[in-house]
Design an enzyme around this catalytic site. Structure first.
Site, short mmCIF file in Angstrom:
data_model
loop_
_atom_site.label_atom_id
_atom_site.label_comp_id
_atom_site.label_asym_id
_atom_site.label_seq_id
_atom_site.Cartn_x
_atom_site.Cartn_y
_atom_site.Cartn_z
N GLU A 109 8.55 1.65 4.13
CA GLU A 109 9.37 2.21 3.07
C GLU A 109 10.44 3.18 3.59
OE1 GLU A 109 6.71 4.03 0.20
OE2 GLU A 109 7.18 6.00 0.95
N ARG B 208 9.74 -0.73 -3.38
CA ARG B 208 9.18 -0.35 -2.08
C ARG B 208 8.35 0.92 -2.30
NH1 ARG B 208 11.68 -3.72 2.04
NH2 ARG B 208 10.79 -3.19 4.05
N CYS B 209 7.79 0.94 -3.49
CA CYS B 209 6.80 1.90 -3.97
C CYS B 209 7.23 3.36 -3.84
CB CYS B 209 5.47 1.66 -3.31
SG CYS B 209 4.18 1.98 -4.51
N GLN C 195 -1.23 -6.52 -5.40
CA GLN C 195 -1.16 -5.73 -4.17
C GLN C 195 -2.46 -4.97 -3.94
OE1 GLN C 195 3.31 -4.54 -5.30
NE2 GLN C 195 2.60 -3.43 -3.52
#
Ligand code: CDP
Length: 784
Positions: free
Chosen positions: A738, A368-369, A221
């Protein structure tokens, strides 16, 4: 300009079909596992069956003797080369391979390199390894006891405590609590979960001994950040390292950390001069890759009797596993958890988080961090309901009472954030009207009278995305700006190279739309490239919904630089002063004579064929954008659940998600992001949890045990929107990816608790399984 002409440009607000989909739906995507090079070797990893053990024997001779096996690597081999440890993105260090002990279940123990994947897997089984089990520390509270076994004896500090991090004003908060009319408190556990993206992690490392260049196709990423780490660890100059992040089958934060498998494949390729492929299988991915959450929270709210929230006090024990590899910005070991005052105007707040080592896989933010925003939102949205329950108030009413008001923006939060823009009352009102809140409450009362269990849950969350401004945000010292480079060709097509890396979000479409809007070139003639460090400008990658706020802004600013140069060329072509031109309807027009105009396609040709003397030819620009602030998207979610008294099964009957992400680039893509995000919010609320037994063995290491929701479990998501642009973002856009994952879980939990609140239930930890609910129903004597 007609709507059709505007649609042909495909700028902001158009649901342009995703440029990347034709290759995906035809199976023509190129993922790392699709990379096949001549002479390629395959790497497979032996993993530990113990969470904590001393390695007493590691004999690789049988494996080495197997036909097709090229090498077997152990920690001792790496130690000799000074490579047994690697840095994590949180300035900790992590074993690549252990030299004497393992510290979590499924940790890498040794690696086999063979001529084919199957031989490598067979040879892993032929490695003769013996362990002496040591007492594991699975519970972070046990880890903090003085006599607890030490997870990390390699550190100077002989404790499992990693750090304490605080935000807000402790004294002011404590003072309000002392004098408060009402105090509510609640413990909650937000369990460990895993992103479980469709594509697991892997790489192909290929070192060319002639040119001295290392090329790594990587599920990354953040390709530039990874190139920098590889260069720092190996000493190879960055010019001799090329990281290519091809199509990525889902990232969600799980493809931000550097995993030992990457390092091993690179080391072997450097040694052999042959390409080396390493691809995880599903169980390895679930058992050893970066996780999320694992936060043990104790929260308290001080309020007045009429329901005005005054202060928030939160203490959290954060289980980071055996290495602190949470991939947060450096100055934020607990991420952006201090956003936890949410959408509410409080006098004071104080957060304290203790990071702790345990014998579990490392990680912390990969879902989704979210940089711990999910945990913060879950905490505050639950706490507002706990307070409402205490005061016997409606959860909507208590929110309206405490919202930050529209005229308070920019709003300085008690923990130091400056919220850029918002209109929370309007958002909640619109959501309540859309779902018919009052009618639902009437239905609930009727059903309750009949003994049926129905609940309505609200979540009115504030997000914080777009890391971030260089004064506070960096990863390993590298500032978190992001970049774009645009080149317009003579015939009016353009290439845009960006520093962020799509993993399914549709950047090839939306970033082209930003340029289309700014330059008036049709979106179909704009190509977006990313993910190749040899060509893309330096960027910090895509996670935590930062792409639009950072690289999206860079793209708009770079396009505007081009437009300013284009103005000079247009003036030259129209033989007027540049100040006599205005940019309107996608063309430079002479003020007062709008029909005298030059479009960007003509200007682009002139930039190479007929530009004014003294001006450089060509039409291109680069921007490294340092955002002045983060962006603060928000939402109002309403969830309706029914609970089956015979099984305890909660079913989400209706879910309305109102999101506000400022200016929307592509409504269809935003809708898709929200649908996916909501399902990733449903998952931890009702299904997903990584469970370890007392020995530290993971019990949920396959998709038979780790319950990823499918289309069958997913309800029909209804979406609504308001649009409150960010005042500091060049096109007013905030991130969105997110938000739904952050906002959905508390809406669902609040609905389930609401269905049971008349029975005296105030909180249930996620995931809310039928069994958990059934036990409550039995205890309350209402199970069927
Ligand atoms: O960083 P990441 O791409 O994961 O998240 P994001 O910035 O929230 O963007 C997700 C996708 O939605 C991208 O394709 C964005 O360009 C698009 N988006 C949009 O169309 N309008 C917005 N206001 C925000 C995002």
């Amino acid at each position: 300009m007609t709507a059709t002409e505007r649609a042909a440009i495909g700028g902001l607000g158009h649901s342009v079909k995703r440029k990347e989909d034709p290759r995906f739906i035809r199976g023509k995507g190129t993922y790392v596992d699709d990379v096949k090079l001549p002479g390629m070797l395959y790497l497979d990893i032996l993993r530990s069956p113990y969470a904590h053990a001393r390695i007493t024997k590691l004999d690789t001779s049988k494996a080495l003797a197997m036909p097709g096996v090229v090498a077997v690597i152990t920690g001792k081999d790496l130690e000799a080369a000074g490579l047994a440890w690697m840095p994590t993105l949180m300035s900790d260090r992590q074993m690549v391979l252990p030299t004497d002990r393992v510290v979590y279940y499924a940790q890498e123990v040794a690696a086999v390199i063979a001529e084919d994947r199957y031989t490598a897997a067979d040879a892993v089984l032929a490695i003769d390894v013996e362990y002496e089990p040591l007492e594991p520390v699975v519970d972070p509270f046990r880890a903090l006891e003085p006599d607890a076994p030490l997870v990390r004896p390699d550190r100077e500090q002989k404790t499992n405590h990693i750090w304490n991090w605080q935000a807000g004003d402790k004294e002011a908060t404590d003072r309000i609590f002392e004098e408060a009319e009402v105090v509510v408190s609640q413990k909650m556990y937000i369990p460990r979960i895993h992103v479980s993206s469709i594509e697991t992690c892997g790489c192909v490392a290929s070192f060319d001994k002639v040119s001295g260049k290392l090329t790594v196709w990587l599920t990354s990423q953040a390709p530039h950040a990874h190139r920098t780490v590889f260069s720092l660890v190996s000493g190879i100059p960055e010019t001799k390292i090329r990281v290519i992040s091809p199509d990525i089958g889902g990232g969600f934060g799980g493809k931000v950390p550097v995993y030992p498998g990457y390092v091993l494949a690179i080391v072997v390729s450097l040694q052999t001069g042959r390409p080396v492929k390493w691809i995880e299988d599903r169980s390895e991915n679930l058992q050893a890759d970066s996780f999320a959450r694992d936060y043990h929270i104790h929260a308290e709210i001080a309020a007045t009797r009429d329901g005005t929230m005054r202060a928030l006090r939160v203490h959290t024990v954060a289980d980071h596993g055996a290495f602190d590899a949470a991939a947060n910005p450096s100055k934020f070991p607990a991420g952006l958890f201090s956003i936890g005052t949410g959408s509410y105007d409080l006098e004071a707040a104080h957060f304290s988080v203790d990071g702790v080592y345990t014998n579990k896989a490392p990680g912390g933010v990969a879902y989704r961090c979210s940089f711990r925003v999910t945990e913060a939102v879950h905490m505050i949205e639950r706490m507002v309901d706990v307070l409402a329950d205490e005061l016997d108030m409606d959860p909507a009413e208590i929110r309206f009472k405490n919202f930050i008001q529209p005229d308070q923006f920019p709003y300085k939060s008690p923990t130091g954030w400056e919220y850029d823009s918002g209109n929370y009352p309007a958002a909640l009102q619109k959501a309540l009207d859309a779902i018919g809140y009052q009618e639902l409450r009437r239905e609930q009362a009727e059903k309750r009278a009949r003994g049926e269990l129905m609940g309505i849950g609200i979540s009115t969350f504030t997000e914080i995305v777009g890391a971030g401004p260089s004064h506070t945000f960096d990863i390993l010292g590298v500032k978190m700006f992001d970049s774009a480079e645009i080149r317009v060709h003579p015939t009016g097509s353009a290439i845009v190279r960006i520093g962020v890396q799509t993993q399914g979000q549709g950047h090839e479409t939306t970033f082209a739309q930003i340029v289309a809007e700014e330059l008036g070139l049709p979106v179909e003639n704009i190509v977006v490239e990313h993910g190749d460090t040899d060509t893309a400008p330096y960027g910090l990658g895509t996670y935590a919904s930062r792409s639009t706020p950072t690289a999206g802004a860079a793209t708009a600013v770079a396009a505007r630089k081009i437009r300013e140069k284009a103005r000079l060329i247009a003036a030259h072509l129209l033989e007027v002063d540049p100040d006599d031109l205005e940019w309107r309807d996608y063309a430079f027009r002479v003020k007062g004579s709008p029909e005298r105009a030059k479009r960007m396609s003509e200007i682009a040709f002139a930039a190479y064929t007929n530009f004014p003397q003294g001006l450089e030819g060509g039409l291109e620009a680069v921007t490294y954008y340092d955002p002045p602030n983060l962006t603060f998207p928000f939402g109002a979610y309403v969830c309706v659940v029914d609970i089956d008294r015979g099984t305890g099964q909660p079913t989400v009957r209706e879910f309305l998600a109102l999101d506000d992400c400022g200016t929307i680039i592509n409504p269809m893509i935003v809708e898709g992001q929200i649908h996916g995000g909501l399902t990733m919010g449903l998952a931890p609320a009702l299904y997903e949890e990584i469970v370890y037994d007392d020995n530290g063995t993971m019990l949920t290491g396959t998709l038979m045990d780790y319950l990823v929701p499918t289309a069958m479990e997913t309800p029909n998501w209804r979406t609504e929107k308001t649009v409150t642009p960010s005042p500091h973002h060049p096109i007013g856009a905030k991130g969105v990816g997110e938000s739904p994952t952050v906002g959905a879980p508390p809406a669902i939990v609040n609905a389930v608790v609401d269905a049971l609140s008349h029975l005296g239930v105030r909180h249930i930890d996620i995931p809310i399984t039928p069994w958990k609910v059934y036990q409550i129903l039995e205890e309350k004597g209402v199970a069927e």
